[in-house]
Design an enzyme around this catalytic site. Structure first.
Site, PDB file in Angstrom:
ATOM      1  N   HIS A  85      10.312  11.144  13.531  1.00  0.00           N
ATOM      2  CA  HIS A  85      10.415  10.352  14.752  1.00  0.00           C
ATOM      3  C   HIS A  85      10.383  11.205  16.024  1.00  0.00           C
ATOM      4  O   HIS A  85       9.837  10.799  17.049  1.00  0.00           O
ATOM      5  CB  HIS A  85      11.712   9.532  14.713  1.00  0.00           C
ATOM      6  CG  HIS A  85      11.904   8.655  15.906  1.00  0.00           C
ATOM      7  ND1 HIS A  85      11.302   7.405  16.010  1.00  0.00           N
ATOM      8  CD2 HIS A  85      12.602   8.832  17.052  1.00  0.00           C
ATOM      9  CE1 HIS A  85      11.639   6.867  17.169  1.00  0.00           C
ATOM     10  NE2 HIS A  85      12.421   7.711  17.826  1.00  0.00           N
ATOM     11  N   HIS A 103       2.417   8.979  17.851  1.00  0.00           N
ATOM     12  CA  HIS A 103       1.340   8.135  17.333  1.00  0.00           C
ATOM     13  C   HIS A 103       0.201   8.061  18.330  1.00  0.00           C
ATOM     14  O   HIS A 103       0.370   8.339  19.511  1.00  0.00           O
ATOM     15  CB  HIS A 103       1.852   6.724  17.036  1.00  0.00           C
ATOM     16  CG  HIS A 103       2.122   5.899  18.261  1.00  0.00           C
ATOM     17  ND1 HIS A 103       3.235   6.087  19.061  1.00  0.00           N
ATOM     18  CD2 HIS A 103       1.425   4.888  18.837  1.00  0.00           C
ATOM     19  CE1 HIS A 103       3.209   5.233  20.061  1.00  0.00           C
ATOM     20  NE2 HIS A 103       2.120   4.487  19.961  1.00  0.00           N
TER      21      HIS A 103
HETATM   22 ZN   LIG Z   1      10.159   6.491  14.547  1.00  0.00          ZN
END
Ligand SMILES: [Zn+2]
Length: 364
Positions: A139, A192
């Protein structure tokens, strides 16, 4: 040519969206069932409207107002969800995944949007594809922090998606990109990027292809190859160069930080790069992103844009390259697109491209 591309492991999300796992050697993806009660997808959720004054399509995607906005880290929809109840990626772990965006600006299959004649009001279905690419299950990571083999896997995912989407009826242009940093409006901090399959040629790409066509008719040769050769010969704005790739700040850079990465060999898209070049691209991309993050005390917000062209007559002059740009113009200041830029598309830069290139060269 497309069958050279690595096959991902495929799964489906609860509302029927595609989910694809790309794995490092020795890793085997283990998706679980997505058990979330997701509402059915609306196939007509957005619309194209034509602006007759500029000749450009505008995508009207009003439903995106409801999309996930800055969730707390423990509710991140891009972290792995081993229970199948919490995440867009129902799996205990993953290396790289791609899935269809739940709040897409473009969706469904159709024909390319043809330019309407006359004036007045013209609209078309916003067919196409919007995908999310999760670079890592970590993350708090970033693309720049990926090990080279993992960065290469992201390149492979871009390449596989490019091949598949370019072969999808109705898709005119495949655009892999990343928006990084809250400063440019990123709503999910998990590392991302995204991929759009547009049903039309985007305005900037259309302009660049028209310029390249004109250049070929007048001078022969490829516009982008000639620009690359000029930058290499001049050298003042080159940031990095290997046998296979060159990174430079363009002579007429528009952004406070702007770097273009070109393969030294002419190709139209990632699918046409060979294995050695794909490795070289991952390395050069990591090198440039690393320099970006060393410019200031915190990570540099940036936009990364992969300019890819289809193997068609209309796009034959397109030269694959990556354009990276940042709105950060000092440690404490951002560049905003104000009247000259927003209203007239006439950019004003506060720094010389040569000074930015010299600074980036120092940050090796
Ligand atoms: Zn995440």
């Amino acid at each position: 040519m497309f069958d050279l591309v690595t096959a991902p492991t495929r799964a489906k999300l609860a509302d029927g969206r595609d989910l694809l796992f790309f794995a490092l050697p020795g890793h085997r993806p283990a998706p679980v069932e997505d058990r979330r009660p997701l509402p059915p997808r609306d196939p007509d959720q957005s619309q194209l409207r034509f602006d007759f004054s500029t000749g450009q399509w505008v995508i009207v995607a009003a439903q995106r107002q409801d999309r996930t906005y800055k969730p707390p880290a423990d509710q991140c929809p891009l972290c792995p969800g081993p229970t199948g109840l919490t995440s867009e990626v129902p799996a205990p772990d993953y290396d790289v995944v791609v899935f269809e965006n739940r709040f897409p600006s473009l969706s469904g299959a159709g024909r390319p949007a043809s330019v309407p004649a006359g004036a007045g009001f013209a609209s078309a279905p916003a067919h196409g594809r919007c995908e999310v690419v999760c670079y890592s299950s970590d993350h708090s990571g970033s693309f720049a922090a990926l090990p080279p083999a993992h960065a290469r896997l992201v390149v492979e995912a871009w390449r596989q998606r490019t091949a598949e989407l370019m072969a999808t009826p109705g898709v005119e242009q495949v655009f892999c990109f990343e928006n990084r940093g809250e400063e440019i409006g990123v709503t999910l901090s998990h590392p991302h990027g995204q991929i759009y399959g547009y049903p039309f040629l985007t305005p900037r790409t259309a302009t660049m292809l028209a310029r390249a066509r004109e250049h070929r008719m007048r001078h022969g040769g490829n516009l982008f190859a000639d620009l690359l050769a000029r930058e290499v010969a001049d050298g003042a704005r080159v940031v990095g160069r290997t046998e296979l790739f060159t990174a430079f700040v363009p002579f007429a850079a528009r952004w406070p930080v702007e770097v273009h990465i070109y393969p030294n060999r002419f190709v139209r898209n990632l699918v046409e790069l060979d294995d050695g070049e794909l490795d070289g691209l991952a390395r050069m991309y990591l090198d440039v992103l690393g320099r970006f993050d060393r410019m200031y005390s915190g990570p540099l917000p940036y936009i990364s844009a992969l300019h890819q062209y289809a193997d068609t007559h209309a796009q034959a002059d397109g030269y694959f390259h990556i354009e990276l740009m940042s709105i950060r113009r000092s440690a404490t200041k951002l560049k905003y697109l104000a009247a000259s830029e927003s209203a007239m598309d006439a950019f004003i830069s506060d720094v010389t491209p040569e000074a930015v290139a010299a600074r980036l060269r120092e940050l090796s």
